[in-house]
Design a protein around this motif. Structure first.
Motif, PDB file in Angstrom:
ATOM      1  N   LEU A  32       0.816  -1.220   0.000  1.00  0.00           N
ATOM      2  CA  LEU A  32       0.000   0.000   0.000  1.00  0.00           C
ATOM      3  C   LEU A  32       0.848   1.267   0.000  1.00  0.00           C
ATOM      4  O   LEU A  32       0.334   2.355  -0.254  1.00  0.00           O
ATOM      5  CB  LEU A  32      -0.918   0.026   1.229  1.00  0.00           C
ATOM      6  N   SER A  33       2.143   1.122   0.278  1.00  0.00           N
ATOM      7  CA  SER A  33       3.014   2.293   0.455  1.00  0.00           C
ATOM      8  C   SER A  33       3.020   3.203  -0.755  1.00  0.00           C
ATOM      9  O   SER A  33       2.999   4.432  -0.630  1.00  0.00           O
ATOM     10  CB  SER A  33       4.446   1.842   0.763  1.00  0.00           C
ATOM     11  N   ILE A  34       3.059   2.623  -1.945  1.00  0.00           N
ATOM     12  CA  ILE A  34       3.191   3.436  -3.151  1.00  0.00           C
ATOM     13  C   ILE A  34       2.003   4.375  -3.338  1.00  0.00           C
ATOM     14  O   ILE A  34       2.155   5.509  -3.802  1.00  0.00           O
ATOM     15  CB  ILE A  34       3.381   2.526  -4.399  1.00  0.00           C
ATOM     16  N   PHE A  35       0.804   3.945  -2.920  1.00  0.00           N
ATOM     17  CA  PHE A  35      -0.385   4.802  -3.064  1.00  0.00           C
ATOM     18  C   PHE A  35      -0.306   6.002  -2.126  1.00  0.00           C
ATOM     19  O   PHE A  35      -0.598   7.129  -2.524  1.00  0.00           O
ATOM     20  CB  PHE A  35      -1.648   3.980  -2.783  1.00  0.00           C
ATOM     21  N   SER A  36       0.116   5.761  -0.886  1.00  0.00           N
ATOM     22  CA  SER A  36       0.264   6.856   0.076  1.00  0.00           C
ATOM     23  C   SER A  36       1.352   7.829  -0.351  1.00  0.00           C
ATOM     24  O   SER A  36       1.201   9.049  -0.233  1.00  0.00           O
ATOM     25  CB  SER A  36       0.587   6.296   1.467  1.00  0.00           C
ATOM     26  N   LEU A  37       2.464   7.291  -0.867  1.00  0.00           N
ATOM     27  CA  LEU A  37       3.586   8.137  -1.259  1.00  0.00           C
ATOM     28  C   LEU A  37       3.239   9.029  -2.456  1.00  0.00           C
ATOM     29  O   LEU A  37       3.603  10.206  -2.492  1.00  0.00           O
ATOM     30  CB  LEU A  37       4.803   7.264  -1.582  1.00  0.00           C
ATOM     31  N   ILE A  38       2.539   8.462  -3.423  1.00  0.00           N
ATOM     32  CA  ILE A  38       2.134   9.261  -4.588  1.00  0.00           C
ATOM     33  C   ILE A  38       1.141  10.331  -4.173  1.00  0.00           C
ATOM     34  O   ILE A  38       1.213  11.482  -4.631  1.00  0.00           O
ATOM     35  CB  ILE A  38       1.554   8.348  -5.695  1.00  0.00           C
ATOM     36  N   ALA A  39       0.202   9.971  -3.295  1.00  0.00           N
ATOM     37  CA  ALA A  39      -0.768  10.955  -2.798  1.00  0.00           C
ATOM     38  C   ALA A  39      -0.059  12.077  -2.052  1.00  0.00           C
ATOM     39  O   ALA A  39      -0.394  13.262  -2.202  1.00  0.00           O
ATOM     40  CB  ALA A  39      -1.792  10.274  -1.890  1.00  0.00           C
ATOM     41  N   THR A  40       0.950  11.720  -1.241  1.00  0.00           N
ATOM     42  CA  THR A  40       1.726  12.728  -0.511  1.00  0.00           C
ATOM     43  C   THR A  40       2.458  13.653  -1.470  1.00  0.00           C
ATOM     44  O   THR A  40       2.522  14.869  -1.261  1.00  0.00           O
ATOM     45  CB  THR A  40       2.736  12.039   0.431  1.00  0.00           C
ATOM     46  N   GLU A  44       1.887  17.737  -1.813  1.00  0.00           N
ATOM     47  CA  GLU A  44       3.030  18.619  -1.569  1.00  0.00           C
ATOM     48  C   GLU A  44       3.424  19.370  -2.837  1.00  0.00           C
ATOM     49  O   GLU A  44       3.810  20.542  -2.778  1.00  0.00           O
ATOM     50  CB  GLU A  44       4.213  17.776  -1.050  1.00  0.00           C
ATOM     51  N   SER A  45       3.328  18.680  -3.968  1.00  0.00           N
ATOM     52  CA  SER A  45       3.501  19.269  -5.313  1.00  0.00           C
ATOM     53  C   SER A  45       4.796  20.057  -5.498  1.00  0.00           C
ATOM     54  O   SER A  45       4.845  20.981  -6.313  1.00  0.00           O
ATOM     55  CB  SER A  45       2.302  20.167  -5.652  1.00  0.00           C
ATOM     56  N   GLY A  46       5.825  19.724  -4.745  1.00  0.00           N
ATOM     57  CA  GLY A  46       7.110  20.380  -4.925  1.00  0.00           C
ATOM     58  C   GLY A  46       7.187  21.784  -4.368  1.00  0.00           C
ATOM     59  O   GLY A  46       8.181  22.498  -4.592  1.00  0.00           O
ATOM     60  N   LEU A  71      -6.615  20.877   0.891  1.00  0.00           N
ATOM     61  CA  LEU A  71      -7.752  20.508   0.044  1.00  0.00           C
ATOM     62  C   LEU A  71      -7.407  19.357  -0.892  1.00  0.00           C
ATOM     63  O   LEU A  71      -8.236  18.471  -1.138  1.00  0.00           O
ATOM     64  CB  LEU A  71      -8.210  21.734  -0.758  1.00  0.00           C
ATOM     65  N   THR A  72      -6.179  19.345  -1.397  1.00  0.00           N
ATOM     66  CA  THR A  72      -5.751  18.240  -2.259  1.00  0.00           C
ATOM     67  C   THR A  72      -5.687  16.942  -1.472  1.00  0.00           C
ATOM     68  O   THR A  72      -6.091  15.885  -1.953  1.00  0.00           O
ATOM     69  CB  THR A  72      -4.369  18.540  -2.874  1.00  0.00           C
ATOM     70  N   GLY A  73      -5.168  17.011  -0.245  1.00  0.00           N
ATOM     71  CA  GLY A  73      -5.103  15.831   0.605  1.00  0.00           C
ATOM     72  C   GLY A  73      -6.474  15.245   0.878  1.00  0.00           C
ATOM     73  O   GLY A  73      -6.665  14.023   0.822  1.00  0.00           O
ATOM     74  N   LEU A  74      -7.449  16.103   1.163  1.00  0.00           N
ATOM     75  CA  LEU A  74      -8.826  15.640   1.414  1.00  0.00           C
ATOM     76  C   LEU A  74      -9.420  14.996   0.171  1.00  0.00           C
ATOM     77  O   LEU A  74     -10.040  13.920   0.239  1.00  0.00           O
ATOM     78  CB  LEU A  74      -9.693  16.819   1.866  1.00  0.00           C
ATOM     79  N   SER A  75      -9.227  15.618  -0.978  1.00  0.00           N
ATOM     80  CA  SER A  75      -9.767  15.075  -2.240  1.00  0.00           C
ATOM     81  C   SER A  75      -9.165  13.719  -2.568  1.00  0.00           C
ATOM     82  O   SER A  75      -9.876  12.777  -2.946  1.00  0.00           O
ATOM     83  CB  SER A  75      -9.498  16.059  -3.386  1.00  0.00           C
ATOM     84  N   LEU A  76      -7.842  13.598  -2.416  1.00  0.00           N
ATOM     85  CA  LEU A  76      -7.166  12.340  -2.726  1.00  0.00           C
ATOM     86  C   LEU A  76      -7.593  11.230  -1.768  1.00  0.00           C
ATOM     87  O   LEU A  76      -7.733  10.069  -2.174  1.00  0.00           O
ATOM     88  CB  LEU A  76      -5.648  12.524  -2.669  1.00  0.00           C
ATOM     89  N   ILE A 109      -3.588  13.715   7.071  1.00  0.00           N
ATOM     90  CA  ILE A 109      -3.096  14.461   8.237  1.00  0.00           C
ATOM     91  C   ILE A 109      -1.846  15.264   7.874  1.00  0.00           C
ATOM     92  O   ILE A 109      -1.718  16.443   8.223  1.00  0.00           O
ATOM     93  CB  ILE A 109      -2.792  13.495   9.403  1.00  0.00           C
ATOM     94  N   SER A 110      -0.918  14.632   7.142  1.00  0.00           N
ATOM     95  CA  SER A 110       0.348  15.306   6.815  1.00  0.00           C
ATOM     96  C   SER A 110       0.142  16.515   5.918  1.00  0.00           C
ATOM     97  O   SER A 110       0.972  17.433   5.905  1.00  0.00           O
ATOM     98  CB  SER A 110       1.316  14.326   6.158  1.00  0.00           C
ATOM     99  N   SER A 111      -0.946  16.541   5.156  1.00  0.00           N
ATOM    100  CA  SER A 111      -1.193  17.662   4.239  1.00  0.00           C
ATOM    101  C   SER A 111      -1.336  18.986   4.984  1.00  0.00           C
ATOM    102  O   SER A 111      -1.065  20.048   4.431  1.00  0.00           O
ATOM    103  CB  SER A 111      -2.459  17.395   3.406  1.00  0.00           C
ATOM    104  N   THR A 112      -1.749  18.935   6.259  1.00  0.00           N
ATOM    105  CA  THR A 112      -1.944  20.167   7.027  1.00  0.00           C
ATOM    106  C   THR A 112      -0.633  20.726   7.588  1.00  0.00           C
ATOM    107  O   THR A 112      -0.627  21.817   8.157  1.00  0.00           O
ATOM    108  CB  THR A 112      -2.913  19.917   8.198  1.00  0.00           C
ATOM    109  N   GLY A 113       0.461  19.993   7.429  1.00  0.00           N
ATOM    110  CA  GLY A 113       1.733  20.459   7.968  1.00  0.00           C
ATOM    111  C   GLY A 113       2.776  20.786   6.929  1.00  0.00           C
ATOM    112  O   GLY A 113       3.923  21.108   7.275  1.00  0.00           O
TER     113      GLY A 113
END
Length: 462
Positions: A32-40, A44-46, A71-76, A109-113
């Motif tokens: 499952l790691s690859i899905f979380s990493l791509i979403a992250t 973050e989008s650079g 917002l991107t984190g919530l959508s994903l 959660i990480s999207s907010t930081g």
């Protein structure tokens, strides 16, 4: 030092977890790691690197990144929550559906930081970021071990990850004086997107490249095989990320500060390269050398198959800090497009070769993977040569002495310790003998990097 502490904590908690859990438990989380990493990467989008390289920074810049990431984190998360049954169907493992929905909370959660992390990174607040990581590792490690002991299997690993992300994100908020406001102005992102979009694409392909084996092993082999690889790659990652952390946390900001002074930047880069090789080759080649004893002693011989994988991965891992240093230079020069295409082409080559060679066995795939990673250093060199005229002869002078010294050290140590049968004595003898020989060779050859390290440590002690 902070990265050393973090890796020791990772090692300590990882040993307990590996003793309590099985290959299948690690495999379940690993696929499952690859899905979380791509979403992250998408959320973050650079923008962290884009903010670090921005000459002037305003509140609106951080605010735009904060709301975009959140917002991107919530959508994903909503998308992947819906797609969880399809992921489970792909791997023919129904239990992955609830596990995926639970694990994916991490990137939400990480999207907010992300904006707060970018503030600390740009401000070179390395100490604060290190404290956040150490606290996160302590709390998450204790949580993971407790749940594993109580029989929660792979749920314990997933919860450990969530606790770590929640803790570090909270610490970023605490240490950063910046706070978001309810002004939804995304216009500052436009000026950053040209730079950050390339890093986004790069990060996605980089995650695919680093996790392709988890997908292939989970699909064409077994979840247990994926677990063995996940364990081996975890030890490999602990090794090379120890060196990466020391260099990367300051490399890009420092290189960016001297970006307009070509000669000075070349000088700084070469010193960083020599220091990286001075540490990376003995640590990673040494990890490969002691892998069978290390794995058996720490997490028992049920993981011996992962030790064989670790021996191959560690050789490749020795070159990763060097590659990361090259990529930091390209980013500091604003050449994120070159960085992007290097990663994309490398990832595509690795994906194609992995699918071609998967019928020939796991170890053949990993050997090919390692050889391609090592050979690609020449491509990275060509890319930075065009930017700072870093000649191939200079690269060889900065790397080959450390490589030859390391290989010589391991060969001599092998013959000295070859007759020791007790596994504990063998491991201790390998580590102490190799360390002594390596330092002696560096000392008598009057290696400047060793002297600089000794001087630095003396200064800190006094």
């Amino acid at each position: 030092v902070s990265n050393g502490v973090q890796q020791l904590l990772n090692l300590f908690f990882g040993i307990f977890l590996a003793r309590l859990l099985t290959q299948e438990d690690y495999g379940m989380v690993g696929v499952l790691s690859i899905f979380s990493l791509i979403a992250t990467a998408l959320q973050e989008s650079g923008f962290t690197a884009a903010l670090a390289n921005r000459k002037e920074i305003k509140h609106e810049d951080y605010n735009a990144v904060f709301w975009f990431s959140s917002l991107t984190g919530l959508s994903l998360y909503l998308i992947l929550f819906t797609c969880a049954p399809l992921i489970a169907f792909f791997f023919k493992t129904p239990e992955l559906t609830p596990l995926a929905r639970y694990s994916f909370l991490g990137f939400l959660i990480s999207s907010t930081g992300i904006a707060h992390s970018a503030y600390l990174f740009r401000s070179l607040m390395v100490k604060q970021r290190a404290i956040a990581s150490v606290i996160g590792l302590l709390l998450s490690g204790i949580t993971g071990i407790t749940l594993a002991y109580l029989g929660f299997s792979y749920w314990g690993i997933a919860t450990q990850s969530l606790v770590y992300i929640t803790t570090t994100t909270s610490c970023y908020w605490h240490f950063s004086p910046w706070r978001p406001t309810f002004r939804f102005n995304f216009s500052p992102l436009k000026s950053m997107f040209g730079f950050s979009s390339k890093l986004l694409i790069t990060n996605i392909f980089s995650h695919i490249h680093n996790n392709i084996f988890s997908i292939i092993l989970g699909k064409f082999y077994t979840i247990s095989d994926a677990g063995n690889y996940n364990q081996a790659n975890k030890w490999n990652y602990m090794g090379h990320s120890f060196i990466n952390g020391m260099v990367s946390s300051v490399a890009q900001p420092v290189l960016a500060q001297v970006a307009n002074e070509k000669e000075r930047q070349l000088h700084v880069f070469r010193r960083m390269m020599r220091f990286t090789c001075f540490i990376a080759f003995p640590v990673m080649f040494g990890l490969s050398f002691v892998a069978p004893e290390l794995i058996t002693i720490t997490i028992t011989d049920k993981w011996i198959e992962s030790a064989k994988m670790l021996q191959i991965l560690s050789i490749s891992g020795a070159f990763i800090p060097m590659i990361n240093l090259c990529s930091n230079l390209l980013i500091s020069k604003g050449k994120s497009n070159i960085y992007m295409w290097n990663i994309i082409i490398l990832s595509l080559v690795q994906i194609i070769t992995a699918f071609i060679f998967h019928p020939y066995g796991i170890h053949i795939m990993i050997v090919i993977y390692a050889l391609i990673n090592i050979a690609w250093l020449l491509v990275w060199h060509y890319s930075i040569w065009k930017e700072i005229t870093y000649k191939l002869s200079q690269l060889l002078r900065d790397t080959i002495p450390f490589l030859l010294t390391t290989i010589t050290t391991i060969i001599v140590t092998y013959y000295i310790t070859s007759r020791i049968e007790n596994i504990y004595m063998l491991f201790l003898a390998k580590v102490t003998t190799a360390t002594f020989i390596y330092i002696c060779i560096m000392w008598f050859s009057k290696e400047e990097t060793l002297k600089e390290c000794i001087t630095f440590l003396k200064t800190k002690i006094h």
